[in-house]
Enzyme design. Sequence first.
Site, PDB file in Angstrom:
ATOM      1  N   LEU A  27       0.808  -1.217   0.000  1.00  0.00           N
ATOM      2  CA  LEU A  27       0.000   0.000   0.000  1.00  0.00           C
ATOM      3  C   LEU A  27       0.836   1.259   0.000  1.00  0.00           C
ATOM      4  O   LEU A  27       0.381   2.320  -0.404  1.00  0.00           O
ATOM      5  CB  LEU A  27      -0.928   0.005   1.226  1.00  0.00           C
ATOM      6  CG  LEU A  27      -1.918  -1.163   1.313  1.00  0.00           C
ATOM      7  CD1 LEU A  27      -2.707  -1.078   2.617  1.00  0.00           C
ATOM      8  CD2 LEU A  27      -2.861  -1.161   0.129  1.00  0.00           C
ATOM      9  N   GLY A  30       7.591   4.097   3.686  1.00  0.00           N
ATOM     10  CA  GLY A  30       8.033   5.262   4.430  1.00  0.00           C
ATOM     11  C   GLY A  30       9.466   5.093   4.878  1.00  0.00           C
ATOM     12  O   GLY A  30      10.199   4.221   4.395  1.00  0.00           O
ATOM     13  N   ALA A  31       9.889   5.943   5.829  1.00  0.00           N
ATOM     14  CA  ALA A  31      11.277   5.931   6.262  1.00  0.00           C
ATOM     15  C   ALA A  31      11.655   4.627   6.934  1.00  0.00           C
ATOM     16  O   ALA A  31      12.804   4.195   6.873  1.00  0.00           O
ATOM     17  CB  ALA A  31      11.528   7.094   7.223  1.00  0.00           C
ATOM     18  N   GLY A  33       9.796   1.477   6.660  1.00  0.00           N
ATOM     19  CA  GLY A  33       9.488   0.238   5.969  1.00  0.00           C
ATOM     20  C   GLY A  33       8.298   0.371   5.040  1.00  0.00           C
ATOM     21  O   GLY A  33       7.910   1.476   4.668  1.00  0.00           O
ATOM     22  N   THR A  34       7.733  -0.764   4.675  1.00  0.00           N
ATOM     23  CA  THR A  34       6.609  -0.804   3.744  1.00  0.00           C
ATOM     24  C   THR A  34       5.349  -1.275   4.462  1.00  0.00           C
ATOM     25  O   THR A  34       5.412  -2.021   5.438  1.00  0.00           O
ATOM     26  CB  THR A  34       6.910  -1.758   2.576  1.00  0.00           C
ATOM     27  OG1 THR A  34       7.261  -3.044   3.107  1.00  0.00           O
ATOM     28  CG2 THR A  34       8.061  -1.234   1.739  1.00  0.00           C
ATOM     29  N   VAL A  35       4.210  -0.820   3.967  1.00  0.00           N
ATOM     30  CA  VAL A  35       2.914  -1.183   4.539  1.00  0.00           C
ATOM     31  C   VAL A  35       2.163  -2.030   3.519  1.00  0.00           C
ATOM     32  O   VAL A  35       2.086  -1.670   2.333  1.00  0.00           O
ATOM     33  CB  VAL A  35       2.089   0.060   4.910  1.00  0.00           C
ATOM     34  CG1 VAL A  35       0.749  -0.343   5.509  1.00  0.00           C
ATOM     35  CG2 VAL A  35       2.858   0.925   5.904  1.00  0.00           C
ATOM     36  N   LYS A  50       3.114  -3.577   8.746  1.00  0.00           N
ATOM     37  CA  LYS A  50       4.222  -2.669   8.463  1.00  0.00           C
ATOM     38  C   LYS A  50       5.521  -3.438   8.640  1.00  0.00           C
ATOM     39  O   LYS A  50       5.849  -3.878   9.736  1.00  0.00           O
ATOM     40  CB  LYS A  50       4.178  -1.464   9.387  1.00  0.00           C
ATOM     41  CG  LYS A  50       5.289  -0.462   9.128  1.00  0.00           C
ATOM     42  CD  LYS A  50       5.111   0.759  10.016  1.00  0.00           C
ATOM     43  CE  LYS A  50       6.202   1.783   9.746  1.00  0.00           C
ATOM     44  NZ  LYS A  50       6.049   2.977  10.600  1.00  0.00           N
ATOM     45  N   ASP A 144       5.670  13.269  13.703  1.00  0.00           N
ATOM     46  CA  ASP A 144       5.465  13.457  12.264  1.00  0.00           C
ATOM     47  C   ASP A 144       3.985  13.653  11.954  1.00  0.00           C
ATOM     48  O   ASP A 144       3.435  13.009  11.058  1.00  0.00           O
ATOM     49  CB  ASP A 144       6.030  12.274  11.486  1.00  0.00           C
ATOM     50  CG  ASP A 144       6.277  12.599  10.006  1.00  0.00           C
ATOM     51  OD1 ASP A 144       6.355  13.799   9.672  1.00  0.00           O
ATOM     52  OD2 ASP A 144       6.396  11.664   9.198  1.00  0.00           O
TER      53      ASP A 144
END
Length: 658
Positions: A27, A30-31, A33-35, A50, A144
């Site tokens: 989906l 980001g800094a 990892g992946t979702v 995640k 963030d």
Amino acid sequence: MGDRDAHEDDPAPSHALGSRYRLVEQLGSGAMGTVWRTQDRLGGGFVAAKLLRPELTHDPDLVGRFVQERAILLSLSHPAIVRVHDLVVEGERLAIVMDLVEGGDLRRHLRTAGTMRPAEAVDVVCAVLDALAAAHAGGCLHRDVKPDNVLLAPEGGSLAQRVRLTDFGIARLAQDSSVQATGLLGTPGYMPPELFAEGRFGPASDVYACGIMLYELLGGRTPFAGQGTAHTVGFRHITSAPPPLPVAPALWAQVARMLAKDPAQRGSAAAAAGMLRDLRAGIGEDPAVPRQPEPVSWAPSPDSMPPGGSWPGSWPGPPPVGPPGGGRTVVRGAGVSTGGVPSGGVPSGGVPSGMPSGAWGPPPPMSAPPAPVRRSRAGVLAAAAAAVAGVVVAAVLVGGALGRDGAGADTASVGPDDDPRLATGLVIGHAARLDDGEVTYTATLSAGREPLAGRVLLALPLPTQASCTSWFRSDDVALQVPGETRTTARCAGVVDLDLDPEDRTEVSVRFTPDWDAAQAATRLADWVSDVRAETTEALDGLADADTDFAAQRLQGLCVEFSPDPVRTGDTAEVVLHPDWGRGCADAVVLYTSSPVEQRPVIDDVSRGRDAVVLNTGGCSSARVVRTRVAAESTGSCEVTVSLGREGLAGTGTLDVLR
């Protein structure tokens, strides 16, 4: 974008995660990892997983931060915070399993709907502040906060009631009321002045980011965005006053309070929410204001950091510890930063001459002025460096870059961008270039390990008041005017897809916009981002019964058998239904192994019936006979049906009776 996805080590769709979960579709990334959209085999339904990036699993500090995120989130309980279910440790892979929120995010809503009515913006930000108050009470800082990290549940009443705060991936445990930052992590447009100037972050810093977000929901942009690098954006946070918004004076006063340079003046998250709710009744009927123009310059702030490098009373407790220059900045989306600085930057461990300790001034003189840049979500193009109180800061140039080419013509470019691989293996990368007043937009379409076929939609936002047919020029993209695609897109192009495994193709559209030259890079970057957002919106609006653009929409296979149960000695036909992301569309037959006259919908994803592969996993009760399943003995068999050997897959259980 290259021939393959940017993260080749990421698991392929349908890959198992532990014994309980199955990764279905990436989906985002980001800094940390992946979702992934993930199927919970035990509990049923879908969750989000995640995964820490594989290349980072050998870094003990990053692994510790990842595990810490899970521990923090498991301890939090609030309706506006994404709930965490599980931590999976499998070999060198770490994954946090959490609620899957499928209603998009606040960034997408802002792009689609425009600026919000003040009352609605206040309600949304109060929901985020409530979530932060709960997190702060549990000893957790978010670090963030921005519209991208505010997810919206697909159902649940008003927009504020649908808010779900996520991505605590750079959160740290609060020590007393603040922590010392060993690195500056976040997104420059939302980072507080104390983080740039002192390397400090506390609960009031999250309140500041909420104030930036409230400003953006009201005015359509962040207060300090504009020409320059992350360095110059940070300088504005420290020294400049936010340009006033044309809203009710009481509301503007609270926005300004949340954006105070001194953290002690902002109040807690709970206090900020209370003050906003107190003025809610007085702004209930106020209309949304137009998107505010980008300032050419910013007025100095009367409460910017005083000489001496600190705001009085803002940081209780001991002073920062650690050697100067020991920190590192990681700007979200920038990749890995280093401790070095390019030629012309500020030396590591020092500050420009004449600046007070702890303050951050303009960049030092360089041999040639840097090209203006624009901050956007379109991708990272370059990096520079500066020093902040001995902390080396990587200044990231993100989005579109504006300059002069060899012929002297104004040029701007953006992308290509690394978009996630869809469940079918399709990746669509977006890039655009503005040269001598003409935009050339290029979409790069790549296949995964299996062939792809069918039609692909590209929603193309009209950049002028002209009609779609008057500006659209392309030799390889078919124009689709409203009404031809059954989507909500006002103007769209359609590409006929026919790709071999690991193959790619590029298609281009050209048009002449009426953009102001000074705003060209920003407009170009925003336009490319809008292509993504409007394409997603158009596809999401299609009904379940509509089978068009299946290669983009298909997110899962639902497997049925006919008959089911089947008796020993007989065979069962396989029937596939699509999952467009909303569950099984049982009224649509994607594929059936029984003979049919009409063209199967599977042709709109892959290359027909030959792409369908059946696997019983060694079950003794049944075996695969070409496109059917033959029943041999009583029992149950789990049959996996995939598009090719490594493509999109689904699983069904076939019961065999005597």
